[in-house]
Motif scaffolding. Sequence first.
Motif, PDB file in Angstrom:
ATOM      1  N   MET A 243      -1.057 -10.377  -8.783  1.00 12.08           N
ATOM      2  CA  MET A 243      -1.867  -9.367  -9.575  1.00 12.08           C
ATOM      3  C   MET A 243      -2.172  -8.120  -8.635  1.00 12.08           C
ATOM      4  O   MET A 243      -2.032  -7.014  -8.808  1.00 12.08           O
ATOM      5  CB  MET A 243      -2.999  -9.822 -10.274  1.00 12.08           C
ATOM      6  CG  MET A 243      -2.798 -10.565 -11.533  1.00 12.08           C
ATOM      7  SD  MET A 243      -4.315 -11.255 -12.632  1.00 12.08           S
ATOM      8  CE  MET A 243      -4.685  -9.625 -13.004  1.00 12.08           C
ATOM      9  N   SER A 244      -2.627  -8.809  -7.455  1.00  8.45           N
ATOM     10  CA  SER A 244      -3.130  -7.644  -6.544  1.00  8.45           C
ATOM     11  C   SER A 244      -2.166  -6.906  -5.784  1.00  8.45           C
ATOM     12  O   SER A 244      -2.224  -5.487  -5.468  1.00  8.45           O
ATOM     13  CB  SER A 244      -4.006  -8.453  -5.298  1.00  8.45           C
ATOM     14  OG  SER A 244      -3.019  -9.268  -4.678  1.00  8.45           O
ATOM     15  N   GLY A 248      -1.801  -2.946  -6.374  1.00  8.72           N
ATOM     16  CA  GLY A 248      -1.716  -2.218  -5.207  1.00  8.72           C
ATOM     17  C   GLY A 248      -0.574  -1.089  -5.369  1.00  8.72           C
ATOM     18  O   GLY A 248      -0.276   0.095  -5.098  1.00  8.72           O
ATOM     19  N   PHE A 249       0.623  -1.613  -5.958  1.00 12.02           N
ATOM     20  CA  PHE A 249       1.880  -0.748  -6.422  1.00 12.02           C
ATOM     21  C   PHE A 249       1.554   0.378  -6.929  1.00 12.02           C
ATOM     22  O   PHE A 249       1.792   1.367  -6.808  1.00 12.02           O
ATOM     23  CB  PHE A 249       3.238  -1.676  -6.772  1.00 12.02           C
ATOM     24  CG  PHE A 249       4.118  -0.968  -7.128  1.00 12.02           C
ATOM     25  CD1 PHE A 249       5.029  -0.376  -6.208  1.00 12.02           C
ATOM     26  CD2 PHE A 249       4.526  -0.431  -8.507  1.00 12.02           C
ATOM     27  CE1 PHE A 249       6.107   0.235  -6.587  1.00 12.02           C
ATOM     28  CE2 PHE A 249       5.580   0.149  -8.888  1.00 12.02           C
ATOM     29  CZ  PHE A 249       6.356   0.462  -8.034  1.00 12.02           C
ATOM     30  N   LEU A 250       0.800  -0.052  -8.238  1.00 17.61           N
ATOM     31  CA  LEU A 250       0.348   0.982  -9.224  1.00 17.61           C
ATOM     32  C   LEU A 250      -0.544   1.987  -8.576  1.00 17.61           C
ATOM     33  O   LEU A 250      -0.284   3.244  -9.008  1.00 17.61           O
ATOM     34  CB  LEU A 250      -0.351   0.127 -10.413  1.00 17.61           C
ATOM     35  CG  LEU A 250       0.509  -0.601 -11.471  1.00 17.61           C
ATOM     36  CD1 LEU A 250      -0.312  -1.404 -12.422  1.00 17.61           C
ATOM     37  CD2 LEU A 250       1.786   0.244 -12.140  1.00 17.61           C
ATOM     38  N   ILE A 258      -4.782   6.838  -2.402  1.00 15.14           N
ATOM     39  CA  ILE A 258      -3.995   5.474  -1.724  1.00 15.14           C
ATOM     40  C   ILE A 258      -2.578   6.121  -1.170  1.00 15.14           C
ATOM     41  O   ILE A 258      -2.528   5.653  -0.037  1.00 15.14           O
ATOM     42  CB  ILE A 258      -4.008   4.548  -2.873  1.00 15.14           C
ATOM     43  CG1 ILE A 258      -5.195   3.901  -3.230  1.00 15.14           C
ATOM     44  CG2 ILE A 258      -3.025   3.422  -2.293  1.00 15.14           C
ATOM     45  CD1 ILE A 258      -5.242   2.920  -4.461  1.00 15.14           C
ATOM     46  N   ALA A 259      -1.848   6.745  -2.041  1.00 13.27           N
ATOM     47  CA  ALA A 259      -0.504   7.160  -1.789  1.00 13.27           C
ATOM     48  C   ALA A 259      -0.827   8.060  -0.252  1.00 13.27           C
ATOM     49  O   ALA A 259       0.074   7.931   0.717  1.00 13.27           O
ATOM     50  CB  ALA A 259       0.093   8.040  -2.724  1.00 13.27           C
ATOM     51  N   THR A 260      -1.629   8.988  -0.361  1.00 10.96           N
ATOM     52  CA  THR A 260      -1.921   9.896   0.967  1.00 10.96           C
ATOM     53  C   THR A 260      -2.440   9.036   1.956  1.00 10.96           C
ATOM     54  O   THR A 260      -1.922   9.135   3.262  1.00 10.96           O
ATOM     55  CB  THR A 260      -3.342  10.900   0.763  1.00 10.96           C
ATOM     56  OG1 THR A 260      -2.678  11.713  -0.606  1.00 10.96           O
ATOM     57  CG2 THR A 260      -3.327  11.645   2.089  1.00 10.96           C
ATOM     58  N   ARG A 261      -3.291   7.992   1.880  1.00  7.82           N
ATOM     59  CA  ARG A 261      -3.684   7.199   3.102  1.00  7.82           C
ATOM     60  C   ARG A 261      -2.609   6.349   3.515  1.00  7.82           C
ATOM     61  O   ARG A 261      -2.609   6.141   4.933  1.00  7.82           O
ATOM     62  CB  ARG A 261      -4.842   6.368   2.684  1.00  7.82           C
ATOM     63  CG  ARG A 261      -6.049   7.255   2.329  1.00  7.82           C
ATOM     64  CD  ARG A 261      -7.458   6.307   1.979  1.00  7.82           C
ATOM     65  NE  ARG A 261      -8.497   7.028   1.922  1.00  7.82           N
ATOM     66  CZ  ARG A 261      -9.766   6.557   1.869  1.00  7.82           C
ATOM     67  NH1 ARG A 261      -9.931   5.099   1.607  1.00  7.82           N
ATOM     68  NH2 ARG A 261     -10.911   7.376   1.600  1.00  7.82           N
TER      69      ARG A 261
END
Length: 410
Positions: A243-244, A248-250, A258-261
Amino acid sequence: MTKLRIKSVVYLFLINIIGFLSVILLNDDVLIKEKMAYSAIVFFTAVVLIYSLLLIFKMGDVYLYLLATFLVSIGLIMLFRLNFEEFGYKQTAWFFIGIGLFLISYVFMRFIKIWNKLLIFYVVCTFLIFLITLIFGQNINGAKNWIKLGAFSIQPSEIIKIFYVFTLACFISHKHTEEHFFERKYFSFKLGDILMSAYVYACVGCFAILNEWGTALLFFLTYFVAMFIYDKSLKLVFVNGVMSAFIGFLGYMFTDQIATRVKIWINPWKDMQGKGYQITQSLFAIVTGGFFGTGLGKGAPYSIPESHSDFIFSAICEEMGLFIGVAVIISYFIFAYRGVKIALKTKNDFYKACAILLTTVFAFQTFIIIGGVIKMIPLTGITLPFVSYGGSSIVSSFIMLGIMVAISSN
């Protein structure tokens, strides 16, 4: 053992003398020098008095306290150097508040025996604080994680952290209670495990709404470790792991932050003057310091964003050197070792769970922030326990320390 304890205080005293005296001599303002000297003397006097109190009354593991005060000393020396009036003086005041709450939390945890019966109270307090933060919280650096009370600002997540640990400890200690209603099974999972998972994911979801991803990660990792230790079949660990990974993928696909980091973590040099500025300046500072540092006052910590809080480890490495940086990391390792030792020695299930969870919180919080500033993992904005500037952080850290020392005395 007595000689070792005396030596520990002597070494701590020497570190304080060298560090604070160096910073005081660097300053040209006579009035500031006097204030610094007074603050340093009062600080170390308080450290020794509390240490003596712990020893005389055999109040528990004194080494946890010594490690914490060593870390506070390193942090204060750096904050004195950065800006005494804005950071050093205020952090000294927060230290005294933290010490007071350390003693109060010790007494409460040591002599009140109903903490394992307050599960509903902890859950209600957790989500009440989340609700207050959502309504009255202020957005700082993209995260709605501060509440202003007059001239003061508090970070509610630091308070929630304590309720979170106590809640998980209640769930875990009930695992050992025969014929408890938490033992009922639904879909091959125990009711207690289902409710605990629901609580954890609700907390993580609330932090996601507040855009506070660092603390969300900390909470989930603490829960994951608890499940790994206490779930004999490891079935729940597998389910939560899957699930994590999915969440995390979503998050990477649909959340810009999150994508930027992650992209900055992979290649911060691509946008050094923009989004990658923080991490690149952090790496430059650490490399510039070398093994022995540039010397207090000889570096350029002001070029590092948030050098007093999120990136204080980089500032320490720049001016005090990698040797002091490694000493800080080793101190956290020893702190974690002492915490695990306390958990193994404690017979009470609730106290044992509290000790291991608090140790896990300290360990992962340290790993997340240091790992972030040295580019081991994507950067998240949380504080370095006992070292970073911040009233909420140092106060909550000392409350958790008081709980751990109390558990060690049982």
